[in-house]
Design a protein around this motif. Structure first.
Motif, PDB file in Angstrom:
ATOM      1  N   ARG A   1       0.820  -1.217   0.000  1.00  0.00           N
ATOM      2  CA  ARG A   1       0.000   0.000   0.000  1.00  0.00           C
ATOM      3  C   ARG A   1       0.853   1.266   0.000  1.00  0.00           C
ATOM      4  NH1 ARG A   1      -3.320  -3.668  -1.415  1.00  0.00           N
ATOM      5  NH2 ARG A   1      -5.175  -4.145  -0.140  1.00  0.00           N
TER       6      ARG A   1
ATOM      7  N   THR B   1      -9.337   1.615   9.452  1.00  0.00           N
ATOM      8  CA  THR B   1      -8.652   1.344   8.188  1.00  0.00           C
ATOM      9  C   THR B   1      -9.479   1.888   7.032  1.00  0.00           C
ATOM     10  OG1 THR B   1      -7.617  -0.387   6.829  1.00  0.00           O
ATOM     11  CG2 THR B   1      -9.737  -0.916   7.839  1.00  0.00           C
TER      12      THR B   1
ATOM     13  N   ASP C   1      -8.525   0.224   4.085  1.00  0.00           N
ATOM     14  CA  ASP C   1      -8.019  -0.792   3.175  1.00  0.00           C
ATOM     15  C   ASP C   1      -9.131  -1.474   2.395  1.00  0.00           C
ATOM     16  OD1 ASP C   1      -5.319  -1.927   2.524  1.00  0.00           O
ATOM     17  OD2 ASP C   1      -6.407  -3.801   2.876  1.00  0.00           O
TER      18      ASP C   1
ATOM     19  N   ASP D   1      -8.352   7.202   7.936  1.00  0.00           N
ATOM     20  CA  ASP D   1      -6.901   7.101   8.004  1.00  0.00           C
ATOM     21  C   ASP D   1      -6.499   6.856   9.461  1.00  0.00           C
ATOM     22  OD1 ASP D   1      -4.094   7.966   6.742  1.00  0.00           O
ATOM     23  OD2 ASP D   1      -4.319   8.957   8.689  1.00  0.00           O
ATOM     24  N   PRO D   2      -5.635   5.868   9.739  1.00  0.00           N
ATOM     25  CA  PRO D   2      -5.346   5.548  11.139  1.00  0.00           C
ATOM     26  C   PRO D   2      -4.687   6.693  11.897  1.00  0.00           C
ATOM     27  CG  PRO D   2      -3.877   4.353   9.659  1.00  0.00           C
ATOM     28  CD  PRO D   2      -4.938   4.963   8.808  1.00  0.00           C
TER      29      PRO D   2
ATOM     30  N   LYS E   1       0.122  -0.320  10.067  1.00  0.00           N
ATOM     31  CA  LYS E   1       0.731   0.630   9.142  1.00  0.00           C
ATOM     32  C   LYS E   1       0.380   2.060   9.536  1.00  0.00           C
ATOM     33  CE  LYS E   1      -1.163  -1.551   5.739  1.00  0.00           C
ATOM     34  NZ  LYS E   1      -1.647  -1.930   4.398  1.00  0.00           N
TER      35      LYS E   1
ATOM     36  N   GLU F   1     -11.738  -1.446  14.579  1.00  0.00           N
ATOM     37  CA  GLU F   1     -10.760  -1.446  13.480  1.00  0.00           C
ATOM     38  C   GLU F   1     -10.807  -0.114  12.760  1.00  0.00           C
ATOM     39  OE1 GLU F   1      -9.263  -4.164   9.735  1.00  0.00           O
ATOM     40  OE2 GLU F   1     -11.423  -3.992  10.084  1.00  0.00           O
TER      41      GLU F   1
ATOM     42  N   PRO G   1      -6.612   4.678   0.620  1.00  0.00           N
ATOM     43  CA  PRO G   1      -5.303   4.073   0.828  1.00  0.00           C
ATOM     44  C   PRO G   1      -4.455   4.175  -0.430  1.00  0.00           C
ATOM     45  CG  PRO G   1      -6.955   2.381   0.499  1.00  0.00           C
ATOM     46  CD  PRO G   1      -7.691   3.684   0.511  1.00  0.00           C
TER      47      PRO G   1
ATOM     48  N   ASP H   1      -5.003  -0.028  11.197  1.00  0.00           N
ATOM     49  CA  ASP H   1      -4.537  -0.504   9.886  1.00  0.00           C
ATOM     50  C   ASP H   1      -3.619  -1.717  10.049  1.00  0.00           C
ATOM     51  OD1 ASP H   1      -4.850  -0.366   7.202  1.00  0.00           O
ATOM     52  OD2 ASP H   1      -3.629   1.414   6.896  1.00  0.00           O
ATOM     53  N   TRP H   2      -4.097  -2.688  10.812  1.00  0.00           N
ATOM     54  CA  TRP H   2      -3.316  -3.895  11.121  1.00  0.00           C
ATOM     55  C   TRP H   2      -3.361  -4.848   9.938  1.00  0.00           C
ATOM     56  CZ3 TRP H   2       0.009  -5.016  14.858  1.00  0.00           C
ATOM     57  CH2 TRP H   2       0.368  -6.345  15.073  1.00  0.00           C
TER      58      TRP H   2
END
Length: 588
Positions: A106, A322, A324, A348-349, A232, A320, A171, A297-298
């Motif tokens: 990413r 993310t 993604d 966005d984390p 991330k 969570e 992302p 963003d794990w």
């Protein structure tokens, strides 16, 4: 490095490719990585003779895979895209594995392709026909974010502006714009009025829905044993500091991932277990004691939860954060397993962490509920070279260990012996597991770090280095300082461990695991291979007592602004089990 060549001929915008080159400059691209190809000879001329090989400056590579890898490494450090040019369909095929790595990781990247003239009447016999495709992007469309093949100069302007905006938007992921060779080489009737790039900039990072954020925040405040899965995130000190502040404010235990890179100081009291690839025993124990999980963003949240609770869904609330999911499709499985999540926050984390801190407001830090992991005991003196001995020698040799940036780490590196205290301390893995990517990515990261005062160090396996060795020529040619430590066990040792596991399960002889795996008889001489690319090299180093002197000599080379490689002969079995050393699990 060759001396700069002054621009020659007319510097007025006169050709289609001049427009593309000017846009790259206007959009702020400092470098463009490439291996030459006739399909973009027009653009090549524009970069050299119209722009004068500056902003962007060419980074010449010996293989398209390295060009993409260098842009990947650059993005891992800066968070910004580098431009890459790939020659026709064949160059795109060469670079495709590296594009897949960048997609899985990413990272932003602007890839410019080229095709032989779309107009068949303008194709040269044979070569232009085999280098022309009706849908060239189809080769990589399943692992890029967007693609386009413009048919006019105005369409090319719009395509490049859109591509730049999309690759920088979260992302991030690579984008691809294919330029018709004829479009590049046609003269302009008149130079177009180019728009202001700032009017086409990427939007600010997304933040979650306010109501969803408030519900998650309420659960965070009520939790007594929260765990943060720090995945991330941006390589900025602001984002790093905010993650630390949030963990301290909540008294949360923090886990980090070797695949994602440094996201939290590993010697902080709240860092509850060593970094891992697969869920380690200590990390599993932390998760199983938690009463709430916050995943930032794990990578592979579903897989991590399944390792912690194999027979059931997580018995605790899961938050969570993310974006993604916006890239997921059915062509590739890099989206990993589907996680059971109670509070999905689309954002966005790093922006979300800032929002959480603002909502929590000023308050004293809470005491952490979980004790930090204890450092490993000192390693016993080894009879052979080991990565533990290499880490100790490197730590003794550098002036400030906190200024070391590990741009790559091979399996077996004793990460607990080297605390990571900065967002650039470690950059994570290659994303897609494509062997041969390490040197290209490391060189790109080292290019981005050049002049920052940080020391880039790449610890790479021998199998990875053997596939990408001629990427070193670019580092030598462009004077990119980088210390490369080759973990040379003369084998594809990860695969040896897999073969041992299969043999044991089948009741067969595990001692034969090496057949078809060992790179020996003859052994590769990585020092000579590096020297053939113009890189100073040392080795093979086979005695532990010779490691400090080799590192001291290599650091002198790197500090003088040049790359240096050390071939470290680490026989199989000299280090403790490689999977355990990396916090993983036994080979299946």
């Amino acid at each position: 490095m060759n001396p700069a060549t002054p621009a020659s001929g007319s510097n007025e915008m006169g050709w289609g490719s001049d427009v593309a080159a000017q846009l790259l400059r206007d959009l702020g691209f400092r470098y463009v990585a490439l291996n030459p190809g006739a399909s973009f000879r027009g653009l090549h001329d524009s970069l050299v003779n119209y722009l004068g090989d500056a902003d962007p400056k060419m980074v010449l590579c010996l293989h398209e895979e390295h060009a993409v890898g260098i842009a990947h490494g650059w993005a891992k450090v800066t968070g910004e895209p580098m431009a890459v040019v790939l020659h026709s369909n064949v160059g795109l095929m060469h670079g495709s594995m590296a594009i897949f790595n960048a997609w899985c990781d990413r990272v932003p990247m602007l890839i410019l392709g080229a095709t032989g003239p779309v107009d068949a009447a303008r194709r040269r016999p044979w070569i232009d026909w085999i280098h022309t495709a009706t849908d060239q992007a189809a080769l990589v469309r399943s692992f890029i974010k967007w693609d386009n093949q413009p048919a006019s100069v105005p369409a090319m302007v719009e395509a490049l502006l859109r591509a730049d905006r999309l690759t920088r938007s979260g992302p991030p992921a690579p984008v691809y714009v294919c330029l018709d060779a004829a479009l590049q080489e046609d003269p302009l009737q008149r130079p177009p009025a180019l728009p202001q790039p700032r009017r086409f900039a990427a939007p600010a990072p997304s933040r979650p829905d306010a109501a969803a954020l408030a519900a998650a925040l309420q659960q965070l405040q009520a939790a007594e044993r929260p765990v943060i899965l720090a995945g991330k995130g941006a390589r900025t000190t602001e984002a790093w500091t905010n993650r630390v502040r949030l963990a301290e404010r909540l008294g949360a235990a923090v886990l980090t991932d070797l695949k994602a890179g440094a996201a939290f100081p590993t010697d902080h009291p709240l860092h509850a277990a060593p970094m891992f690839n697969f869920l380690s025993g200590p990390a599993r124990a932390v998760l199983q004691q938690a009463d709430l999980l916050l995943a930032l963003d794990w990578i592979d949240l579903g897989g991590t939860l399944k390792q912690a609770w194999p027979a059931e869904a997580p018995p605790v609330p899961v938050i969570e954060v993310t974006l993604d999911h916006q890239l997921h499709h059915g062509a590739s499985m890099e989206h990993q397993g589907l996680a059971a999540v109670d509070h999905p926050l689309a954002g966005d984390p790093d922006a979300t962490v800032a929002e959480l801190l603002a909502a929590l407001g000023p308050a004293p830090a809470r005491a952490g509920w979980h004790a930090a992991s204890s450092p490993p005991p000192p390693a016993a003196p080894a009879r052979h070279v080991t990565l533990s001995a290499v880490a100790a020698a490197l730590r003794d040799a550098v002036e400030d260990p906190d200024l070391v940036s590990f741009v790559a780490l091979s399996r077996g590196w004793p990460d607990q012996a080297w605390p990571l205290r900065h967002p650039l301390s470690y950059l994570g893995k290659d994303g897609g597991g494509g062997v041969g990517s390490g040197l290209g990515i490391s060189i790109g990261a080292a290019l981005a770090l050049r002049g920052t005062g940080r020391l880039p160090v790449a610890v790479l396996g021998d199998g990875d280095v053997s596939m990408g060795i001629n990427a070193l020529w670019t580092a030598a040619h462009d004077g990119i300082p980088l210390l490369i430590l080759v973990n040379n066990n003369r084998s594809y040792l990860n695969d040896e461990l897999h073969q041992e596991g299969v043999a044991r399960r089948r009741g067969r002889d595990p001692s034969r695991r090496w057949i078809g795996q060992r790179m020996d008889d003859p052994a590769l001489d990585f020092a000579k291979l590096a020297e053939a690319q113009g890189v100073e090299a040392i080795g093979p180093v086979s005695r532990p007592e010779d490691v400090p002197a080799a590192i001291a000599r290599a650091l002198q080379v790197v500090q003088a602004g040049r790359p240096c490689l050390i071939d470290l002969l680490c026989p199989p079995g000299a280090e403790r089990d490689l999977n355990e050393a990396s916090g993983g699990r036994p080979a299946p």
